[in-house]
Design a protein around this motif. Structure first.
Motif, short mmCIF file in Angstrom:
data_model
loop_
_atom_site.label_atom_id
_atom_site.label_comp_id
_atom_site.label_asym_id
_atom_site.label_seq_id
_atom_site.Cartn_x
_atom_site.Cartn_y
_atom_site.Cartn_z
N GLY A 115 0.83 -1.20 0.00
CA GLY A 115 0.00 0.00 0.00
C GLY A 115 0.87 1.25 0.00
O GLY A 115 2.07 1.19 0.32
N PHE A 116 0.28 2.38 -0.33
CA PHE A 116 1.00 3.65 -0.35
C PHE A 116 1.49 4.01 1.06
O PHE A 116 2.66 4.34 1.25
N ALA A 117 0.60 3.93 2.04
CA ALA A 117 0.96 4.30 3.41
C ALA A 117 2.07 3.40 3.99
O ALA A 117 3.03 3.93 4.57
N PRO A 118 2.00 2.06 3.84
CA PRO A 118 3.10 1.22 4.32
C PRO A 118 4.43 1.56 3.66
O PRO A 118 5.48 1.49 4.31
N ALA A 119 4.39 1.90 2.37
CA ALA A 119 5.63 2.28 1.69
C ALA A 119 6.20 3.57 2.27
O ALA A 119 7.42 3.73 2.41
N LEU A 120 5.32 4.51 2.60
CA LEU A 120 5.77 5.78 3.20
C LEU A 120 6.35 5.56 4.59
O LEU A 120 7.28 6.26 4.99
N ARG A 121 5.80 4.61 5.33
CA ARG A 121 6.25 4.38 6.71
C ARG A 121 7.69 3.87 6.79
O ARG A 121 8.28 3.85 7.87
N LYS A 122 8.26 3.48 5.66
CA LYS A 122 9.66 3.07 5.65
C LYS A 122 10.59 4.29 5.75
O LYS A 122 11.80 4.13 5.92
N PHE A 123 10.01 5.46 5.63
CA PHE A 123 10.80 6.70 5.69
C PHE A 123 10.22 7.63 6.76
O PHE A 123 9.71 8.72 6.46
#
Length: 404
Positions: A115-123
């Motif tokens: 998902g977009f949000a999980p990908a963002l949470r890596k940063f």
């Protein structure tokens, strides 16, 4: 961890139509990049890691870059461009290698099914929990384009407000710095020339002149120690803000008490509070969770502690406007708008109006401060330079009187 191990690779090859293509892609290694390109129908002839510049490095990612990225993504989504393709388009227009690498990594994760949000949470350094929660809410509700637009507006207004407050804080510091530099140059380089002239004067020098000459001698002998002390003080202050919560909180409290500056910082915090609460509440975030986000985005320890107190009161069933009133730091206008918003069910709209009011107020006060500081700078420099020159010319004036 994948985000930190990946890099940007340059590739060349041919697409399904046999046309030559080239570009950049993020990945952990060349083999994975080739495999990803093969899935996209690109047969690569060369894949190599993008070399680092010989001098300097890539510019660090700034909050303004995140705001611009969010606005570009919102524009792409509003135009009907698919999410995955939007990342590619936005990445092509980014100049910073670090920013491009991060966007391509997010693109890679989303393409792989994340998902977009999980990908963002890596940063987490660049996308805080508030940002990720809002994007997640947009994904779940099927209104990601609207949510990106709302988050982009929030980030842009927040960055604009930060710049205004920073400008207000920078001006007084600039006046002090310019005054110190000019005075230092005069004391170390100019006054000694007069001192040599006065050494054969043969008469008593005026007290003011002797005082300035004494300061000049002290500055010549200890200028390096003074310079080191100033640098150490600035660095110590910055480290104290970063490492000591108590010291940082004390500075925040003191800042609010500074004339003019304190009022700008106070209204800036009120604008952030209103804007963040409006954005989170409009996105459907529960009030308690919204207040958690607002507290972390307050930007000042006094408001942070007050908002946490409000959150605790609201969680016991107290109305928001009553909880805000009990802290004693929120103005009447904000309390009235909050009360109207709660009664009419339009809290997000009322908070947005409050945010607009305080942002305009900050803008107006910063412009006034700028206008006020310009003649003040000239006055300060005039007093410093004029005072030193008068001290040096007093013996000459006295000599003229004696000769006359």
């Amino acid at each position: 961890m994948a985000a930190t191990q990946s890099g940007i690779f340059l590739y060349k090859g041919k697409n399904r139509d046999g046309k030559a293509v080239s570009g950049e892609m993020s990945g952990p290694n060349a083999i994975m990049v080739k495999a990803q390109l093969r899935k996209q129908g690109v047969m690569t002839s060369s894949v190599k890691k993008k070399p680092k510049p010989l001098f300097g490095g890539s510019k660090p990612i700034k909050p303004a870059d995140i705001a611009a990225f969010t606005r570009q993504m919102a524009t792409m989504m509003k135009a009907g461009v698919p999410l995955v393709q939007s990342f590619e388009i936005v990445a092509e227009g980014v100049e910073s290698d670090k920013m491009k690498e991060m966007i391509l990594q997010i693109h890679e994760d989303v393409s792989a099914g994340s998902g977009f949000a999980p990908a963002l949470r890596k940063f987490p350094r660049h996308f805080d929990e508030l940002y990720c929660s809002l994007i997640e809410a947009g994904e779940q509700s099927g209104s990601l384009d609207d949510m990106l637009d709302r988050v982009a507006t929030y980030k842009e207004k927040n960055e604009a407000l930060k710049r205004k407050v920073k400008k207000a804080l920078t001006y007084p510091i600039a006046v002090i710095a310019v005054g110190i530099v000019v005075t230092g140059i005069l004391l170390v380089k100019v006054i000694p020339v007069f001192a040599e002239t006065f050494s054969g004067y043969g008469a008593d020098l005026p007290g003011f002149t002797l005082f300035v000459l004494g300061i000049s001698e002290f500055a010549q002998e200890w200028w390096l120690v003074i310079l080191i002390a100033i640098i150490a003080g600035v660095l110590g202050f910055r480290e104290g803000r970063l490492r000591s919560p108590k010291f940082s909180d004390a500075v925040d409290q003191l800042t609010l008490k500074i004339p003019i500056i304190g009022n700008i910082v106070n209204e800036g915090a009120l604008a952030r509070f209103s804007r963040t609460l409006s954005t989170t509440f409009a996105a459907g975030v529960p009030l308690i969770d919204a207040l958690n986000s607002v507290a972390s985005a307050a930007g000042n320890a006094v408001f942070r502690d007050a908002i946490i107190e409000v959150r605790d009161d609201v969680s016991t069933g107290l109305q928001l406007n009553t909880a805000l009133r009990s802290t004693g730091i929120f103005p009447i206008m904000l309390l009235q708008l909050t009360s109207i918003g709660e009664e009419s069910g339009s809290l997000d709209e009322m908070m947005s109006k409050a945010a607009n009011h305080y942002e305009e107020s900050v803008d107006y006060q910063v412009d006034n401060l700028t206008t006020l500081m310009e003649p003040m700078i000239m006055s300060v420099l005039g007093i410093l330079v004029g005072g030193l020159l008068i001290a040096m010319y007093l013996p000459i004036f006295n000599l003229g009187k004696v000769v006359g």
